[in-house]
Every structure is written in C-alpha cells, then in structure tokens.
Write a protein that holds these residues in place. Sequence first.
Motif, short mmCIF file in Angstrom:
data_model
loop_
_atom_site.label_atom_id
_atom_site.label_comp_id
_atom_site.label_asym_id
_atom_site.label_seq_id
_atom_site.Cartn_x
_atom_site.Cartn_y
_atom_site.Cartn_z
N GLU A 1 0.11 -7.41 39.08
CA GLU A 1 -0.58 -7.96 38.05
C GLU A 1 -0.36 -9.82 37.97
O GLU A 1 -1.25 -10.33 37.43
N MET A 2 0.81 -10.01 38.14
CA MET A 2 1.26 -11.45 38.02
C MET A 2 0.39 -12.33 38.94
O MET A 2 0.32 -12.06 39.91
N GLU A 3 -0.18 -13.35 38.16
CA GLU A 3 -1.11 -14.26 38.96
C GLU A 3 -0.48 -15.63 39.17
O GLU A 3 0.13 -15.86 38.13
N VAL A 4 -0.40 -15.94 40.32
CA VAL A 4 -0.10 -17.40 40.57
C VAL A 4 -0.84 -18.24 39.65
O VAL A 4 -2.12 -18.12 39.66
N GLY A 5 -0.25 -19.14 38.80
CA GLY A 5 -1.13 -20.17 38.13
C GLY A 5 -0.88 -19.81 36.60
O GLY A 5 -0.94 -20.56 35.79
N ARG A 6 -0.24 -18.58 36.27
CA ARG A 6 -0.07 -18.23 34.60
C ARG A 6 1.13 -19.29 34.46
O ARG A 6 2.21 -19.39 35.10
N THR A 7 0.89 -19.64 33.19
CA THR A 7 2.08 -20.23 32.50
C THR A 7 2.45 -19.56 31.22
O THR A 7 1.69 -18.79 30.45
N VAL A 8 3.65 -20.05 30.86
CA VAL A 8 3.98 -19.56 29.29
C VAL A 8 5.04 -20.87 28.78
O VAL A 8 5.67 -21.34 29.48
N ARG A 9 4.94 -20.62 27.61
CA ARG A 9 5.89 -21.51 26.78
C ARG A 9 6.76 -20.62 25.88
O ARG A 9 5.94 -19.91 25.20
N THR A 10 8.03 -20.68 26.09
CA THR A 10 8.81 -19.67 25.05
C THR A 10 9.12 -20.37 23.97
O THR A 10 8.79 -21.75 23.58
N GLY A 11 9.89 -19.42 22.84
CA GLY A 11 10.05 -20.25 21.77
C GLY A 11 11.19 -21.14 21.93
O GLY A 11 11.45 -21.37 22.96
N GLY A 12 11.69 -21.82 20.62
CA GLY A 12 12.79 -22.71 20.88
C GLY A 12 14.10 -22.28 20.38
O GLY A 12 14.17 -21.10 20.03
N ARG A 13 15.20 -22.93 20.88
CA ARG A 13 16.70 -22.73 20.58
C ARG A 13 17.23 -23.96 20.59
O ARG A 13 17.31 -24.95 20.97
N THR A 14 18.16 -24.00 19.19
CA THR A 14 18.91 -25.30 19.10
C THR A 14 20.11 -25.08 19.60
O THR A 14 20.99 -24.07 19.41
N ILE A 15 20.54 -26.12 20.36
CA ILE A 15 21.95 -26.20 21.03
C ILE A 15 22.93 -26.45 19.86
O ILE A 15 22.92 -27.56 19.30
N THR A 16 23.95 -25.67 19.69
CA THR A 16 24.76 -25.77 18.55
C THR A 16 26.22 -26.41 19.32
O THR A 16 26.49 -26.19 20.32
N GLU A 17 27.00 -26.74 18.20
CA GLU A 17 28.40 -26.93 18.44
C GLU A 17 29.31 -25.95 18.82
O GLU A 17 30.13 -25.99 19.90
#
Length: 162
Positions: free
Chosen positions: A22-38
Amino acid sequence: MTWESEDWAVGDPDTEASVFEEMEVGRTVRTGGRTITEADVTNFAGVSGDFNHLHTDAERMADSMFGERIAHGMLVFSAATGLVWQSRSPEERAAVVAFYGIDRVRFRAPVFVGDTIHVELEVIDKEAREKGPGAGVITYDLEVLNGSGETVLSCEMRSLMR
C-alpha cells in the motif's frame, strides 16, 4: 499525498505484506521534532569513541568557523532514524524487517547543542522481492532540517518491509 506522523497508518494489521503493497511512491511525511542536547553529544562521543575537538572542546571551537562545538553528523543521523521510527504507525513498525541501508549521505550544515531537528521523508522507490524475508525494499528521500528550515543532512534511506 501528504500526511502528518500521527496520521500515516497504512495497511491492514492482519495482512503482513499490506504495508509494502500500500505504500505509494510520492508519499511524504514530516516527523515531530527533537532537540539535540549536551547529554546527546557527550553520550554519543562515549558510545562511538569519537572525541574529536569539533564535538568536545568548547574553548577550541569558540575560535573556529562554527563559533562553538557541533554535534556529530552520525548523531544527527541516528536521531533522525529514531524520529522516523517514532513517526511510524503500529502496522508499519510491525512490518519493518530491517534497516536496509543508506546512500548519498551528505552533512549539509552544522547542528549545534540546543538545535531542534525534524525529518521530512518522501517515498521515491519500491522494489518488490520474490524471495527472502520481506515483501520488498522501500527507498525514501530523507532530509533532516533544523528549526530555521535549513537542511542539515540528506540521504536516501532504505527499509526492508513485509
């Protein structure tokens, strides 16, 4: 078709091959964010053994072209794979057979402690398999962006899927 990470469930959980099919070529996703820490930078240096001054020496890096320490490129990539995993539906997580590889990796801009990153993916190819584990390989165009919208890492990532 575009979908947010919470909404991109595909496939029937009772049909193992459905995620790949079912995965279609052209599908897009934006993930949540993550802060890079010390702690991320320090722990990654310890785990990887990469204690390069670029990542560990604040005094030396203050006078560098970056003006401060930068995160390891592979730390950023590792965090990106985690963001991708977290964005997958339960059905897709169950359908992952293996991380299949990466191609064309480029570290395009530095990531600093305190930067928040997210991933934007697009399915760019599907290759069905006739034998072996999994129904096929899905190839994604993957970009990691910082909070300013600047691409800091890009690559093609492959997943072997049921």
